[in-house]
Design a protein around this motif. Structure first.
Motif, PDB file in Angstrom:
ATOM      1  N   THR A 148      30.248  52.890  24.171  1.00  0.00           N
ATOM      2  CA  THR A 148      29.362  52.325  23.148  1.00  0.00           C
ATOM      3  C   THR A 148      30.028  51.243  22.300  1.00  0.00           C
ATOM      4  OG1 THR A 148      30.021  54.106  21.664  1.00  0.00           O
ATOM      5  CG2 THR A 148      27.985  54.427  22.884  1.00  0.00           C
ATOM      6  N   LEU A 149      31.334  51.391  22.033  1.00  0.00           N
ATOM      7  CA  LEU A 149      31.951  50.492  21.052  1.00  0.00           C
ATOM      8  C   LEU A 149      32.958  49.514  21.646  1.00  0.00           C
ATOM      9  CD1 LEU A 149      32.620  52.919  18.058  1.00  0.00           C
ATOM     10  CD2 LEU A 149      30.784  51.260  18.330  1.00  0.00           C
ATOM     11  N   PRO A 203      31.684  46.508  24.710  1.00  0.00           N
ATOM     12  CA  PRO A 203      31.112  45.211  24.306  1.00  0.00           C
ATOM     13  C   PRO A 203      32.152  44.221  23.778  1.00  0.00           C
ATOM     14  CG  PRO A 203      29.884  47.045  23.352  1.00  0.00           C
ATOM     15  CD  PRO A 203      31.120  47.624  23.934  1.00  0.00           C
ATOM     16  N   ILE A 262      37.083  47.070  15.237  1.00  0.00           N
ATOM     17  CA  ILE A 262      36.170  48.195  15.451  1.00  0.00           C
ATOM     18  C   ILE A 262      36.917  49.528  15.430  1.00  0.00           C
ATOM     19  CG2 ILE A 262      34.847  49.317  17.293  1.00  0.00           C
ATOM     20  CD1 ILE A 262      33.267  46.817  17.595  1.00  0.00           C
ATOM     21  N   LEU A 284      36.431  52.502  12.755  1.00  0.00           N
ATOM     22  CA  LEU A 284      36.182  53.847  13.274  1.00  0.00           C
ATOM     23  C   LEU A 284      37.121  54.862  12.625  1.00  0.00           C
ATOM     24  CD1 LEU A 284      34.541  55.410  15.411  1.00  0.00           C
ATOM     25  CD2 LEU A 284      36.436  55.014  16.993  1.00  0.00           C
ATOM     26  N   SER A 292      31.567  52.129   5.736  1.00  0.00           N
ATOM     27  CA  SER A 292      32.215  52.018   7.039  1.00  0.00           C
ATOM     28  C   SER A 292      31.183  52.056   8.161  1.00  0.00           C
ATOM     29  CB  SER A 292      33.286  53.105   7.209  1.00  0.00           C
ATOM     30  OG  SER A 292      32.775  54.373   6.897  1.00  0.00           O
ATOM     31  N   LEU A 344      30.645  49.045  10.751  1.00  0.00           N
ATOM     32  CA  LEU A 344      30.700  49.249  12.202  1.00  0.00           C
ATOM     33  C   LEU A 344      29.449  48.666  12.859  1.00  0.00           C
ATOM     34  CD1 LEU A 344      32.421  50.631  14.445  1.00  0.00           C
ATOM     35  CD2 LEU A 344      30.809  52.513  14.310  1.00  0.00           C
ATOM     36  N   ALA A 379      29.905  44.924  12.949  1.00  0.00           N
ATOM     37  CA  ALA A 379      30.933  44.497  13.903  1.00  0.00           C
ATOM     38  C   ALA A 379      30.420  44.635  15.332  1.00  0.00           C
ATOM     39  CB  ALA A 379      32.205  45.326  13.712  1.00  0.00           C
ATOM     40  N   ARG A 380      29.633  45.672  15.579  1.00  0.00           N
ATOM     41  CA  ARG A 380      29.180  45.931  16.935  1.00  0.00           C
ATOM     42  C   ARG A 380      27.962  45.083  17.315  1.00  0.00           C
ATOM     43  NH1 ARG A 380      27.080  46.246  20.933  1.00  0.00           N
ATOM     44  NH2 ARG A 380      26.686  47.939  22.386  1.00  0.00           N
TER      45      ARG A 380
END
Lengths: 287, 243, 323
Positions: free
Chosen positions: A82-83, A86, A97, A101, C288, C292, C295-296
């Protein structure tokens, strides 16, 4: 004399766990050129899981540990999918990222597990007399044995399986992947999952000795990074040697120099490596 | 003919693989040297070593009287070695104009700001990118990206230019244009050229001398006519025909 | 004919919204009230932090985790000089800036030649070293209790602190603007886009990266020094990874690699923080998660979104600035 031996033993035990944890970082860096800044948070998660599985589900220590590591492995696969996927080709975003996280996980742990240290029950009690000089906790000795076993298993996979061959080739030179006709997406997925699982393995092994809190992950990540740089990015045997060196230096340094700065020694090593031998002890990458 | 580049016994290993083993040759000023060989023969690695993108394990490279063996790419560039890349490397989020401007700014003595616009436009026109000056380089198609790399390389005012497969993927009309450009660079601008190419006809027509690499070894050096008749060269290539 | 990108050619016109914002800010002390003036000062601190971090990350592609640490270096240097030697903060802060710049130079020279990942690892380690040193050298730094330092200038006044912060933020933004328009800025972006190509065209990649790192670190030192003397209590929160994360989140949410992004992100998050402060510890979790998400899914950030929206309406992107 017996003091020195005890510090050395401590250094070896901790060093091997450092090595185990660093192998996870090294695997992901070597294959994907991604540094997983949430490494320490996954280590902690496995620690929490092992404690919860043992207390809430009433599992024995071994099944609880295996289940905890498996859960972190699956989480690693999901995170990659998922992260991380990409961000392929954009190293900067993968760093950002995984860093975000790590913050999310730290705060989520605080909310879910509370700020107090947690640990699973010890696997074993008592102490053994080592070298006829001092008594050493059986729990620590067993941790050492399990960690050595997991590392041996990892090297077996590395040298005896198709996946291991691919990993070794790709960590040495990324362009080899295309030549070997490897499906990079699948290898990346597996590498990230396994890297997380190795963090988890280190976590479940060490949690009975050093209970986890939501914020100790930063230190765990940093230690693993120092070991990886010391051993040389992409070198797996470098991780083992680097882990042992760091474990010994920290324990001897804390005993004979200044215990307040125990964790500073690792960073001093990091700076020295970058200064004198930036590719690390076993690194191949040239300047 | 004055010697411009001398390569002596350079080699390079990647992990366990010998990418290039003990290559030596020299190059005269204003020469156009063709470099051919099957895939994986080490041609691009040789360019990396000459340009300073990689450092050789052994050997020595001298250029115009300087020892450039250990120099970084930006230093060899400032001495007059420019290159293009086999897999193009445009600055994707910069306009074509800015892409060329980087080369003018990167020079030892950067070109004055007010002169750059004209110079960039001129170079982009020369390679056939007129009208695309303000496009982001990432939006160009492959052929235009190759043209842009040529313009960038020329903007550094090179004495030696290393061209890495500039014809790949072009149709015959475009190939003709590209060859005209190479002729222009070599004859009118007076640059020395080393040119890697898989399109045999083209390289045989323009090169004065051809080197053949196979598996990291220099297996032949001679005029295009001699190369076409050499048995080892034919074998090296026949081996690849199936690939 | 102007040399630059069409987006940049409207130089003067582009300044107008910024001048309007500046004018608005100048009126704050007159009507905003003490509490919100305090928030505005904190907001300006974050503007400086996020904008200077973005200069490094958004324009040269290097992720530093030591930005908060350099703010801490600025704050503690000036604070300790004031406490131990009685040095005036207006002299101490520049020394703090120099200290931050010097440390970034050392750190940058040490690891940047090895590539981007090494910078991220080493800066994270540096930030941890600093935390350990501050906690261990209790006599000098007062550890987690915090170091009591004099106010920046004269008697305590939020208006004074605000105007100083505003001036500093304006200078920092102007310098960044000027850098991005300069040849150095062009090389920054070339290095970010493709370092091998930049190298081959004569751009000294390592030197360019170290330069960006030092400039950015010095700006963090300035922000930290002023902030410390505004708070009059310098705690390990300034060089913490928590603060580092906030700065990163601001740049990401506002829009990395754009000039306006970090400014928008910093002010937006600071205002948002005031409203969700009641949720206590949760607000970092929420930040956060939002970061996220950006960023994604929206790497262009708020500014990127706004630019796309304006483009759809057919008006030129005003705020996108030197994107």
């Amino acid at each position: 004399m017996s003091d020195l031996l005890m510090y050395l033993t401590n250094g070896v035990v901790i060093g091997i766990i450092y090595a185990l944890s660093a192998l996870g970082v090294s695997l992901i860096v070597g294959i994907m050129n991604v540094v997983n800044f949430a490494h320490g948070e996954l280590y902690i998660l496995a620690g929490y899981f092992s404690a919860i599985f043992a207390s809430a589900l009433g599992l024995g220590p071994i099944p609880a540990m295996v289940l905890a590591v498996a859960a972190v492995f699956v989480l690693g696969l999901l995170l990659e999918w998922t992260l991380i996927r990409p961000t392929y080709g954009d190293d900067m975003y993968s760093l950002i990222i995984t860093f975000i996280l790590s913050i999310i996980l730290q705060n989520a742990y605080l909310f879910i597990f509370g700020p107090y240290p947690q640990k699973p029950p010890n696997w074993i009690s008592g102490a053994s007399n080592l070298f006829g000089l001092f008594f050493y906790g059986n729990q620590r000795l067993l941790c050492l044995a399990v960690a050595v076993g997991v590392i041996a298993g990892f090297f077996l996979v590395l040298h005896k399986t198709w996946f291991g061959r691919v990993v070794r080739a790709v960590s040495m030179d990324r362009e080899v992947a295309a030549m070997l006709g490897v499906n990079p997406v699948r290898v990346n997925l597996l590498a990230f999952g396994l890297g997380c699982a190795l963090a988890g393995a280190a976590g479940v092994i060490l949690t009975p000795i050093f209970p986890v809190t939501p914020t100790v992950g930063v230190g765990v990540s940093l230690t693993a990074f120092v070991v990886v740089v010391l051993g040389g990015m992409g070198s797996f045997s470098g991780c083992v040697v680097g882990g042992l060196i760091l474990g010994l230096v920290e324990n001897l340094g804390a005993a004979y120099l200044d215990s307040g700065y125990k964790h500073l020694f690792g960073f001093v090593i990091l700076i020295m490596v970058l200064f004198f031998r930036p590719a690390g002890l076993f690194g191949q990458k040239q300047l | 003919m004055n010697e411009l580049l001398r390569v002596e016994g350079i080699s390079k290993r990647f992990g366990g693989v010998q990418a290039l083993g003990e290559i030596s040759f020299s190059l005269g000023e204003h020469e156009l040297l063709g470099l051919i060989g099957p895939n994986g023969a080490g041609k691009t690695t040789l360019f990396h070593l000459i340009a300073g993108t990689l450092l050789p394990d052994t050997g020595q490279i001298s250029f115009a009287g300087h020892d450039v063996t250990r120099l970084k790419a930006y230093q060899t560039c400032r001495l007059g070695i420019a290159r293009t890349f086999q897999v193009t490397r445009p600055f994707a989020k910069l306009s074509c104009l800015e892409n060329v401007e980087v080369a003018l700014v990167g020079a030892e003595a950067p070109v004055a700001r007010e002169d750059r616009g004209e110079r960039c436009a001129e170079l982009l026109g020369l390679v056939g990118l007129k009208g695309k000056e303000r496009l982001d380089a990432g939006q160009l198609n492959l052929i235009d990206k190759k043209r842009l790399e040529m313009a960038r390389a020329l903007a550094t005012n090179p004495r030696l230019i290393l061209l890495d497969e500039v014809l790949g993927g072009l149709n015959s009309l475009e190939m003709g244009q590209a060859m005209d450009l190479i002729r222009l660079i070599h004859q009118d601008m007076g640059a020395t050229v080393i040119w890697i190419e898989h399109v045999m006809g083209a390289i045989m027509r323009l090169s004065q001398r051809v080197l053949v690499l196979d598996q990291g070894e220099l297996i032949f050096a001679g005029t295009p006519e001699q190369v076409a008749q050499d048995r080892r060269v034919i074998e090296a290539y026949l081996g690849e025909q199936d690939a | 004919m102007t040399m630059r990108h069409p987006k940049d050619s409207s130089g003067r016109q582009e300044l107008l919204p910024w001048l309007a914002v500046l004018a608005l800010f100048l009126t704050f002390p007159a009507w905003l009230g003490e509490y919100w003036l305090g928030s505005a000062i904190v907001g300006l601190f974050y503007v400086m932090m996020a904008a200077s971090w973005n200069l490094l990350a958004g324009f040269t592609g290097q992720v530093s985790f030591a930005h908060a640490a350099f703010a801490g270096v600025g704050a503690y240097t000036s604070g300790i000089l004031a406490v131990k030697l009685g040095l005036h903060p207006l002299l101490g802060v520049p020394i703090g800036v120099a200290a931050a710049a010097l440390l970034s130079l050392g750190l940058g020279a040490l690891c940047i030649r090895m590539g981007g990942i090494y910078l991220s690892l080493t800066t994270l380690a540096f930030s941890e070293i600093l935390r350990l040193v501050i906690n261990n050298e209790y006599q000098v730094t007062r550890g987690t209790m915090g170091l009591k330092v004099p106010f920046i200038l004269g008697d305590y006044s939020k208006a004074t602190a605000f105007y100083l912060m505003l001036a500093a933020a304006a200078v920092v933004l102007l310098v960044i603007r000027w850098l991005l328009k300069s040849d150095l800025g062009l090389m920054f972006r070339a290095v970010q886009n493709d370092e091998v190509a930049a190298d081959s065209l004569g751009v000294p990649v390592t030197r360019i990266r170290v330069t960006a790192f030092v400039v950015s670190g010095a700006m963090a030192g300035l922000a930290g020094g002023l902030y410390g003397h505004y708070l009059t209590l310098i705690t390990p929160h300034i060089p913490s990874l928590d603060l580092m994360f906030l700065v990163l989140a601001m740049a990401v949410i506002g829009g990395m690699g754009t000039f306006a992004g970090p400014v928008v992100g910093a002010l937006f998050l600071e205002v948002l923080a005031e409203y969700i402060r009641v949720w206590g510890e949760f607000h970092v979790l929420i930040f956060s998660l939002v970061a996220l998400g950006f960023a994604r899914f929206l790497p262009g950030g708020i500014v990127g979104l706004a630019g796309a929206w304006l483009a759809r309406r057919g008006t030129p992107a005003g705020k996108g600035g030197a994107a």
